[in-house]
Write an enzyme that holds these catalytic residues in place. Structure first.
Site, short mmCIF file in Angstrom:
data_model
loop_
_atom_site.label_atom_id
_atom_site.label_comp_id
_atom_site.label_asym_id
_atom_site.label_seq_id
_atom_site.Cartn_x
_atom_site.Cartn_y
_atom_site.Cartn_z
N HIS A 461 0.92 -1.16 -0.03
CA HIS A 461 0.17 -0.25 0.19
C HIS A 461 0.57 1.25 -0.28
O HIS A 461 1.09 2.33 -0.73
CB HIS A 461 -1.09 -0.71 1.45
N GLU A 462 1.99 1.63 1.15
CA GLU A 462 2.87 3.05 0.94
C GLU A 462 3.49 2.50 -0.11
O GLU A 462 3.93 3.59 0.00
CB GLU A 462 3.43 2.41 2.92
N HIS A 465 1.26 4.97 -2.61
CA HIS A 465 2.06 6.30 -2.55
C HIS A 465 3.66 6.47 -3.37
O HIS A 465 3.92 7.88 -3.87
CB HIS A 465 2.34 6.75 -1.07
N HIS A 468 2.94 6.53 -6.61
CA HIS A 468 2.50 7.88 -7.11
C HIS A 468 3.51 9.33 -7.37
O HIS A 468 3.45 10.03 -7.92
CB HIS A 468 1.60 8.38 -5.98
#
Length: 673
Positions: A461-462, A465, A468
Site C-alpha cells: 500500500h505505502e 503512494h 505516485h
C-alpha cells in the site's frame, strides 16, 4: 560554525538531503531565513509596478520559498519518523508561525488582486492546459484562504488558524507521548503465550531497547485493536492491552478535540460554509456533504448485519460468556481455524521483510512498470535503519530515490506513511525523493524480521503512494506527486495492494525464511476464505472512525459538543454504528488523522477511494492482469498527472467511464458477487 546545510541545494544525487551534516540546531536558522526569503519574494511580486503576467506572478510564486521547502520537508519527516525533545519543542513553536506565514501570503490584498486579474483574463492568456489549471488552482486557494474577507474577518481568521495549528501540534505530541508510555510491560514469556517465537523475541528486544532488561514490551500501534489481540491466550493480558490502547489521550485530547471542532466550525462559517466538512469536501472529488453522508450510511446496515453474524459465530466458540472487545480478534482466529483450517501465524515464516521488499514489492513494480532498483549504500538516510534505493526506468534512465524506513522505534510515531523529501518538478529540474515509513517490530540482532500478511499488505500500500510520487511528470511543484484531493490520494496506493496476492508475485517472495519452501497454495486459498469472515468487523471498525470524524466536523458554528466521550458515544449511536465489542479504528482522543494530520472531515476518503480501487482492479483483470501495457496505461493516464488534471477526469480518461460502487460492495461481501 559550519555552514547550514539547508542554505543551498544539496549537492548529493537527486538533491537527497545531506543527512550526515544536518543537526537539530540547523533547523530554526533555516526556517527563519526561509520564511523571510519567501516573504521578500512574495512582496516583490505583490508590489511590482509591472502589469501582472502568468510568469511574473504565478510562476514567480511557484519559484518562491525554495529554502523553506527544503527545510520543511526534512524537518516534518524527522518530527514523524525520528523525533526528540528538541524537535518537538521546535514543532510547537513553528506550526503557528507557519500558519501565520501562509496567511500573510494568501491574505495579501495586492497579491490577490494580481491573481484575480489574471484569472479574469485567463481565456485570453493563451496558456497551456497545466498552466491554466495552475492559475485556476491559485485563484481557488486564495479564495478558500479568505482573500475576499473583510479586514476584521481576516484578523479573526488569522487567530483561528494560529490557535488550530497550536492545538494540532499539542494533540499529536500528546498521542505520541501516550502511545509510548502506554506500552504494555510484561514480566515473563508465559504472559505472551500464543504469540509466535519471533514475536516473543521482538518483545524482549523491545524491552531491552526501552530500558526494561529481562522484561517483554508490546508497543502500541496507532489504531485501537492491537494486532496481538488475535494471538494472546491470556484474556487478562488482552484486556490490559486494549484498555491501554483505548485510553490514550484521555488526559488532554478530549478537550482539544472539542476545541478544534468548534474552531473549525467557526472558521468554516467565516468562509461561507455550513460546516467544516462542507468546506473540506467542496474542494475534494466528493464536492458535497450529502454525497459522503449518502455513501457512508448506505454501507452501515449491511456492515452491522454482517458483524452481528460474525458475533454469533464467535459466541459459539467462547467459554467466557459474552464476547468483549478484547475477545473479538482472538475468537475470530479460533473460528478461522475451525471453519477454514487457517491460522494466520503459520504464514509469518514465509514473509521475511527484506524478501517481501525486494522479491515482492520491487518485483511487482518491475513487472508492471519496468522499474529497476539498486541499493545505494553510499547514500545516507536520516536514521541507521533507513535504506536508500535508486530507481531507474527499464532502459536505465534515472527516475528518483526511494527510502525505506520499515522498523518501529521509540522516536517514531505509529502507523505507516509516505513523505516526499524532494518533489518532482520540470520547473526546477528536480526528480523525486520519497520515503516510506512503517512500524514493523524490529527483531533481535541476527533474527529475521517476519511480517504478518497485514504488514505485507501495508508495505504494498505505502509503496503505491511512493509510485505516485516517483511517477510524477509535471512542470509545476504545486501539482507534484500526491498533490491531489484527499479523497483521491489513497486510490493509487490501494490499487497497488492487488499485487501482494497476485500468483506470480506471491510465488516470488512468499518463501520460508529457513527452508526456502514456497508458501503452500492451499494456505492462500484458506486465507481468502477466512478473510471474508472478518469483513463485518473491519468494515464496522472503519465506518465507526469515518462517521466519528464526520460527526465532529459537520457541527455548525456556535455548537457546543460538550464532553468528548459523551459526544463520541452519541455520534456512534446516531449513525447506527455503535457496536460495543467493535471499538472504532480510532477513538477521538488519539484520532491523529483528523486532529493533527490533515484528514479532518476526510477519513471517509479511504473507502471513497476504494470504490475507484475496486473498479480499477476489475479493469486490470479485464485487460489481462499483470501486463506492462496495463501498467503503462495506468501510469500515463493517472499516476504521472499528479494534480495537474482534475482527478476524476484522470480516472475517466483511464477507465473510459464513471466509477461504479458495485465492485467495492462485492469485495467487502456487502453485495453478492
Amino acid at each position: 560554525m559550519t555552514t547550514n546545510p539547508f542554505f543551498s541545494p544539496s549537492p548529493l544525487p537527486y538533491e537527497l538531503p545531506p543527512f550526515a551534516e544536518i543537526r537539530d540546531e540547523h533547523y530554526l536558522p533555516a526556517f527563519e531565513r526561509g520564511l523571510a526569503e519567501q516573504l521578500e519574494e512574495v512582496a516583490a511580486v505583490s508590489g511590482s509596478q509591472e502589469p501582472p503576467t502568468f510568469e511574473n506572478t504565478i510562476v514567480a510564486l511557484e519559484r518562491s520559498g525554495a529554502l523553506l521547502r527544503r527545510v520543511r520537508n526534512v524537518f516534518f519527516n524527522q518530527s514523524s519518523a525520528d523525533t526528540n525533545p528538541v524537535v518537538q519543542e521546535l514543532e510547537a513553536q513553528l506550526n503557528p508561525r507557519l500558519a501565520a506565514h501562509s496567511d500573510a501570503i494568501h491574505l495579501d490584498a495586492g497579491l490577490f488582486a494580481r491573481v484575480a486579474s489574471l484569472h479574469d483574463d485567463r481565456a485570453e492568456l493563451g496558456l497551456d492546459a497545466e498552466s491554466l489549471r495552475l492559475l485556476e488552482r491559485y485563484h481557488t486557494t486564495f479564495l478558500r484562504a479568505g482573500a475576499q474577507l473583510s479586514p476584521e474577518d481576516q484578523q479573526r481568521l488569522r487567530e483561528l488558524n494560529g490557535e488550530l495549528a497550536t492545538a494540532a501540534t499539542s494533540f499529536q505530541q500528546n498521542v505520541f507521548d501516550d502511545t509510548r508510555d502506554a506500552a504494555l510491560v510484561l514480566d515473563g514469556p508465559e504472559e505472551l503465550a500464543g504469540l509466535s517465537d519471533d514475536a516473543v523475541s521482538a518483545a524482549a528486544e523491545n524491552g531491552r531497547a526501552r530500558g526494561h532488561d529481562g522484561k517483554y514490551v508490546i508497543s502500541l500501534k496507532n489504531f485501537s485493536n492491537q494486532t496481538e489481540l488475535a494471538s494472546l491466550d491470556d484474556r487478562e493480558v488482552r484486556e490490559r492491552l486494549l484498555e491501554r490502547s483505548l485510553g490514550r489521550g484521555a488526559k488532554g485530547n478530549g478537550k482539544l478535540a472539542v476545541r478544534m471542532a468548534t474552531l473549525r466550525a467557526e472558521r468554516a462559517a467565516l468562509l461561507g460554509y455550513d460546516s467544516h466538512a462542507a468546506y473540506v469536501v467542496a474542494d475534494q472529488t466528493a464536492l458535497t456533504t450529502e454525497a459522503v453522508t449518502g455513501m457512508l450510511h448506505r454501507l452501515v446496515p449491511p456492515a452491522v448485519a454482517m458483524a452481528e453474524r460474525e458475533a454469533a459465530a464467535l459466541a459459539a466458540v467462547s467459554d467466557t460468556g459474552p464476547i468483549q472487545a478484547w475477545d473479538w480478534a482472538y475468537r475470530s482466529q479460533q473460528v478461522r481455524k475451525e471453519r477454514y483450517a487457517f491460522d494466520a501465524a503459520v504464514m509469518r515464516p514465509y514473509f521475511e521483510a527484506d524478501r517481501v521488499l525486494h522479491d515482492g514489492v520491487f518485483f511487482a513494480a518491475t513487472q508492471v512498470y519496468g522499474l529497476r532498483f539498486a541499493e545505494r549504500t553510499d547514500l545516507i538516510g536520516y536514521h541507521p535503519d533507513v535504506r536508500v534505493f535508486e530507481v531507474s526506468e527499464e532502459d536505465g534512465t534515472p527516475l528518483g530515490l526511494y527510502l525505506a524506513d520499515l522498523f518501529a522505534r521509540g522516536s517514531k510515531r505509529g502507523g505507516a506513511w509516505m513523505n516526499a523529501l524532494v518533489g518532482q518538478s520540470g520547473l526546477f529540474g528536480t526528480r523525486p525523493v520519497v520515503v516510506n515509513n512503517l512500524n514493523i517490530a524490529k527483531p533481535a540482532p541476527g533474527e529475521p524480521a517476519l511480517l504478518t500478511f497485514a504488514e505485507v499488505n501495508t508495505l504494498f500500500h505505502e509503496f503505491g503512494h511512493a509510485l505516485h510520487g516517483l511517477f510524477s511528470d509535471v512542470r509545476y511543484p504545486f501539482f507534484a506527486g500526491t498533490a491531489v484531493p484527499r479523497d483521491f490520494v489513497e486510490y493509487p496506493s490501494q490499487v497497488n495492494e492487488m499485487w501482494a496476492l497476485r500468483p506470480e508475485v506471491l510465488a516470488n517472495y512468499a518463501k520460508h525464511h529457513e527452508t526456502g519452501e514456497p508458501l503452500p497454495a492451499e494456505l492462500i486459498e484458506r486465507m481468502a476464505e477466512a478473510d471474508a469472515f472478518g469483513q463485518g468487523f473491519r468494515t464496522v471498525e472503519y465506518l465507526g472512525a469515518a462517521l466519528l470524524d464526520w460527526a465532529w466536523h459537520t457541527i455548525g458554528a456556535g455548537s457546543e459538543p460538550g464532553d468528548a466521550q459523551a459526544f463520541e458515544a452519541a455520534a456512534l449511536e446516531a449513525a447506527g454504528i455503535a457496536v460495543p465489542a467493535i471499538p472504532p479504528r480510532y477513538r477521538s482522543t488519539y484520532f491523529s488523522h483528523v486532529f493533527s494530520n490533515g484528514y479532518s472531515a476526510g477519513y471517509y476518503s479511504y473507502i471513497w477511494s476504494e470504490v475507484l480501487d475496486a473498479d480499477t482492479v476489475d479493469w486490470f483483470e479485464e485487460n489481462g492482469g499483470m501486463r506492462r501495457a496495463n501498467g503503462d496505461t495506468f501510469r500515463r493516464e493517472l499516476l504521472s498527472k499528479g494534480g495537474s488534471v482534475d482527478s476524476l477526469t484522470t480516472y475517466r480518461n483511464f477507465r473510459g467511464r464513471e466509477p461504479r460502487i458495485e465492485p467495492l460492495l462485492v469485495r467487502r461481501g456487502l453485495l453478492p458477487g
